[in-house]
Write a protein that holds these residues in place. Structure first.
Motif, PDB file in Angstrom:
ATOM      1  N   MET A  91       0.673  -1.260  -0.038  1.00  0.00           N
ATOM      2  CA  MET A  91      -0.002   0.109  -0.130  1.00  0.00           C
ATOM      3  C   MET A  91       0.498   1.437   0.216  1.00  0.00           C
ATOM      4  O   MET A  91       0.518   2.149  -0.478  1.00  0.00           O
ATOM      5  CB  MET A  91      -1.079   0.215   1.233  1.00  0.00           C
ATOM      6  N   TRP A  92       2.183   1.248   0.780  1.00  0.00           N
ATOM      7  CA  TRP A  92       2.787   2.312   0.868  1.00  0.00           C
ATOM      8  C   TRP A  92       3.481   2.345  -0.521  1.00  0.00           C
ATOM      9  O   TRP A  92       3.681   3.457  -1.130  1.00  0.00           O
ATOM     10  CB  TRP A  92       3.936   2.026   1.790  1.00  0.00           C
ATOM     11  N   ILE A  93       4.065   1.389  -1.187  1.00  0.00           N
ATOM     12  CA  ILE A  93       4.781   1.324  -2.671  1.00  0.00           C
ATOM     13  C   ILE A  93       3.642   1.944  -3.655  1.00  0.00           C
ATOM     14  O   ILE A  93       3.894   2.664  -4.226  1.00  0.00           O
ATOM     15  CB  ILE A  93       5.022  -0.204  -3.010  1.00  0.00           C
ATOM     16  N   SER A  94       2.272   1.652  -3.429  1.00  0.00           N
ATOM     17  CA  SER A  94       1.279   2.497  -4.244  1.00  0.00           C
ATOM     18  C   SER A  94       1.374   3.899  -4.228  1.00  0.00           C
ATOM     19  O   SER A  94       1.096   4.468  -5.271  1.00  0.00           O
ATOM     20  CB  SER A  94      -0.198   1.740  -4.206  1.00  0.00           C
ATOM     21  N   TYR A  95       1.713   4.207  -3.100  1.00  0.00           N
ATOM     22  CA  TYR A  95       1.748   5.871  -2.885  1.00  0.00           C
ATOM     23  C   TYR A  95       2.956   6.598  -3.631  1.00  0.00           C
ATOM     24  O   TYR A  95       2.932   7.212  -4.107  1.00  0.00           O
ATOM     25  CB  TYR A  95       1.877   6.230  -1.485  1.00  0.00           C
ATOM     26  N   VAL A  96       4.138   5.579  -3.633  1.00  0.00           N
ATOM     27  CA  VAL A  96       5.359   5.836  -4.098  1.00  0.00           C
ATOM     28  C   VAL A  96       5.111   6.160  -5.496  1.00  0.00           C
ATOM     29  O   VAL A  96       5.649   7.005  -6.339  1.00  0.00           O
ATOM     30  CB  VAL A  96       6.531   4.954  -3.663  1.00  0.00           C
ATOM     31  N   ILE A  97       4.518   5.045  -6.175  1.00  0.00           N
ATOM     32  CA  ILE A  97       4.387   5.080  -7.597  1.00  0.00           C
ATOM     33  C   ILE A  97       3.583   6.073  -8.147  1.00  0.00           C
ATOM     34  O   ILE A  97       3.533   6.627  -9.198  1.00  0.00           O
ATOM     35  CB  ILE A  97       3.991   3.669  -8.139  1.00  0.00           C
ATOM     36  N   SER A  98       2.282   6.232  -7.102  1.00  0.00           N
ATOM     37  CA  SER A  98       1.459   7.189  -7.616  1.00  0.00           C
ATOM     38  C   SER A  98       2.133   8.988  -7.791  1.00  0.00           C
ATOM     39  O   SER A  98       1.757   9.596  -8.651  1.00  0.00           O
ATOM     40  CB  SER A  98       0.470   7.618  -6.563  1.00  0.00           C
ATOM     41  N   ILE A  99       3.215   8.833  -6.730  1.00  0.00           N
ATOM     42  CA  ILE A  99       3.819  10.328  -6.885  1.00  0.00           C
ATOM     43  C   ILE A  99       4.549  10.385  -8.047  1.00  0.00           C
ATOM     44  O   ILE A  99       4.622  11.382  -8.940  1.00  0.00           O
ATOM     45  CB  ILE A  99       4.844  10.353  -5.694  1.00  0.00           C
ATOM     46  N   ALA A 100       5.037   9.139  -8.808  1.00  0.00           N
ATOM     47  CA  ALA A 100       6.007   9.026  -9.866  1.00  0.00           C
ATOM     48  C   ALA A 100       5.063   9.341 -11.078  1.00  0.00           C
ATOM     49  O   ALA A 100       5.188  10.152 -11.929  1.00  0.00           O
ATOM     50  CB  ALA A 100       6.644   7.836 -10.003  1.00  0.00           C
ATOM     51  N   LEU A 101       3.865   8.772 -10.934  1.00  0.00           N
ATOM     52  CA  LEU A 101       2.721   9.140 -12.053  1.00  0.00           C
ATOM     53  C   LEU A 101       2.423  10.600 -11.969  1.00  0.00           C
ATOM     54  O   LEU A 101       2.300  11.330 -13.213  1.00  0.00           O
ATOM     55  CB  LEU A 101       1.303   8.600 -11.750  1.00  0.00           C
ATOM     56  N   PHE A 102       2.161  11.077 -10.909  1.00  0.00           N
ATOM     57  CA  PHE A 102       1.870  12.744 -10.914  1.00  0.00           C
ATOM     58  C   PHE A 102       2.935  13.519 -11.513  1.00  0.00           C
ATOM     59  O   PHE A 102       2.923  14.539 -12.194  1.00  0.00           O
ATOM     60  CB  PHE A 102       1.427  13.068  -9.709  1.00  0.00           C
ATOM     61  N   ALA A 103       4.427  13.178 -11.040  1.00  0.00           N
ATOM     62  CA  ALA A 103       5.416  13.725 -11.553  1.00  0.00           C
ATOM     63  C   ALA A 103       5.718  14.055 -13.151  1.00  0.00           C
ATOM     64  O   ALA A 103       5.743  14.880 -13.642  1.00  0.00           O
ATOM     65  CB  ALA A 103       6.857  13.487 -11.050  1.00  0.00           C
ATOM     66  N   ILE A 104       5.176  12.768 -13.618  1.00  0.00           N
ATOM     67  CA  ILE A 104       5.552  12.464 -15.107  1.00  0.00           C
ATOM     68  C   ILE A 104       4.441  13.367 -15.766  1.00  0.00           C
ATOM     69  O   ILE A 104       4.555  14.170 -16.812  1.00  0.00           O
ATOM     70  CB  ILE A 104       5.349  11.138 -15.472  1.00  0.00           C
ATOM     71  N   SER A 105       3.157  13.359 -15.303  1.00  0.00           N
ATOM     72  CA  SER A 105       1.891  14.103 -15.647  1.00  0.00           C
ATOM     73  C   SER A 105       2.348  15.451 -15.550  1.00  0.00           C
ATOM     74  O   SER A 105       1.980  16.319 -16.523  1.00  0.00           O
ATOM     75  CB  SER A 105       0.758  13.514 -14.798  1.00  0.00           C
ATOM     76  N   PHE A 106       2.572  16.023 -14.431  1.00  0.00           N
ATOM     77  CA  PHE A 106       2.816  17.535 -14.216  1.00  0.00           C
ATOM     78  C   PHE A 106       3.754  17.904 -15.460  1.00  0.00           C
ATOM     79  O   PHE A 106       3.581  18.846 -16.060  1.00  0.00           O
ATOM     80  CB  PHE A 106       3.511  17.604 -13.097  1.00  0.00           C
ATOM     81  N   ALA A 107       4.981  17.099 -15.772  1.00  0.00           N
ATOM     82  CA  ALA A 107       5.967  17.616 -16.906  1.00  0.00           C
ATOM     83  C   ALA A 107       5.124  17.460 -18.290  1.00  0.00           C
ATOM     84  O   ALA A 107       5.248  18.466 -19.141  1.00  0.00           O
ATOM     85  CB  ALA A 107       6.964  16.554 -16.853  1.00  0.00           C
TER      86      ALA A 107
END
Length: 441
Positions: A91-107
């Protein structure tokens, strides 16, 4: 002073704001690439998956009121053994990967907005945005951002509603060619399992159940209403976009597809509004997820899930912020080495597996008479959601074997470490204090 509680409308707003977060902006173009003009049907199908899982969340949430959410449900049914411990880490790892998703999307939205197309600049933006929000959380800026959460939710919903209405004013039926051939159905199915993550915010209602008024009554209603509201918005957005612009153009500009789709009706203003809405929404989601992920990381370290010397945790500068360092660092690695489709499928897979265990827990607790529910319906839901997990794995294997291998490795590593090390060094505790990543208005 008595702590404020979330009302029914606030609970629904919380879930809707979370679901209509970065995902609709982030992976809309990916969905168009996979399903084409059949995307509305993929949204409907993934919404049905969400209602199936929501049924178990609603029934369990009336009896098990805990901010630990799904982990509390699973622990109640199968105990605090290796499986429950592994799922906690995942569940914590899902948070971590979600942050990666948001960072890629922001760019993906920022660079076209400022008319820059350079992979090196994109990498810089990804590193910068994760570092920026890491610094905000380090210095306590998350609380300031949190106070704006209500207005952020309101702005992004109003922008999407404007997009829907404007899109239908230039709607061209010739752009829509629904394909129900075997290949078309395959595209709908693949897109539905990826877009399943777009509905995953309803679980936050149970994660905040101790902060909700009359949770036994409010939680079930809030779950179902929020899913239905979001389903309506998603289908409307997809129809509006697909009817306003040819599908091949949406695929070409998939990183900021919604902003491009707003131009036929609203011109440059539409592109501007959707880009700003996406950037605000993604920033809000990144901040809240980073806050939750950092807290979860530190809690897992204290309980022995994540290997880190306990003597170091006693140091003030480590104990307060190491979870933040760890979450940001691993998120950055995922953002730099995987594309947006890969990280989206990994999040979907991890969360779907957690959902499978929630539904199984519901079935087991129903058989014991501890929780209400139709056993036949629960079993059917369990089969369907298991099928969704299998389809995600199949999609990963066919489209990107590296993503498939990393996904399998994450599950194996968590289970092996939990089984052979962590379970001997700590006892699982799910009743730790929980703080919402924003203030209750």
């Amino acid at each position: 002073m008595k702590e404020k509680k979330l009302t029914f409308l606030q609970a629904v707003s919380l879930a809707v704001g979370t679901m209509i977060g970065a995902s609709i902006f982030s992976i809309f173009g990916v969905g168009v690439k996979i399903a084409g003009t059949d995307l509305p049907f993929a949204f409907i199908l993934s919404g049905i998956y969400a209602l199936m899982v929501g049924y178990s969340y609603a029934k369990l949430g009336t009896k098990i009121v805990s901010n630990a959410g799904p982990i509390a449900f699973i622990e109640k049914a199968i105990g605090g053994g290796a499986i429950t411990g592994s799922l906690s880490i995942l569940m914590w790892i899902s948070y971590v990967i979600s942050i990666a998703l948001f960072a890629i999307s922001f760019a993906g939205y920022l660079l076209p907005f400022i008319n820059i197309h350079n992979p090196s600049i994109q990498t810089f933006i990804i590193v910068f945005i994760i570092s920026l929000f890491g610094a905000l959380n380090f210095f306590g800026g998350s609380e300031a951002v949190g106070k704006l959460e209500f207005w952020i939710v309101l702005i992004k919903i109003l922008i999407l509603l404007l997009f829907i209405v404007a899109g239908f004013t230039v709607f061209n039926p010739e752009f829509l060619h629904f394909d129900f051939s075997p290949q078309g159905i395959k595209g709908i199915l693949n897109a539905s399992v990826i877009f399943f993550l777009s509905y995953m915010g309803f679980g936050l209602i149970t994660n905040a159940s101790e902060n909700i008024e009359s949770p036994e009554k409010t939680v079930p209603k809030a779950i179902f209403i929020s899913i239905i509201v979001v389903l309506f918005i998603y289908v409307s957005v997809s129809l509006s976009a697909l009817g306003a612009i040819p599908v091949d153009k949406l695929v070409k500009y998939q990183e900021n597809a919604l902003a491009v789709a707003a131009e036929p009706a609203l011109g440059k203003l539409g592109f501007f509004l959707l880009s700003i809405g996406a950037l605000i929404s993604i920033s809000s989601a990144l901040n809240a997820t980073l806050y939750s992920g950092a807290n979860a990381a530190y809690a897992l370290m204290k309980k022995g899930y994540i290997p880190f010397p306990r003597k170091q945790l006693k140091r003030e500068w480590m104990s307060e912020h190491f979870g933040l360092y760890l979450t940001c660092s691993i998120a950055l690695l995922f953002a730099l080495f995987f594309n947006i489709t890969s990280v989206a499928s990994m999040i979907s897979l991890i969360t779907t597996v957690i959902y499978i265990f929630v539904i199984y827990s519901h079935l087991k607790l129903t058989e014991n008479g501890k929780v209400d529910g139709n056993k036949g319906l629960i079993f059917f839901n369990l089969i369907v959601i298991t099928f969704v997990a299998v389809e995600i794995l199949k999609y990963q294997y066919i489209s990107n074997k590296k993503t498939f291998l990393v996904s399998i490795s994450l599950f194996l590593i968590c289970f092996i470490l939990e089984t052979f090390y962590y379970s001997k060094h700590r006892k699982i505790t799910i009743s730790r204090p929980f703080k919402l990543p924003f203030n209750i208005p």
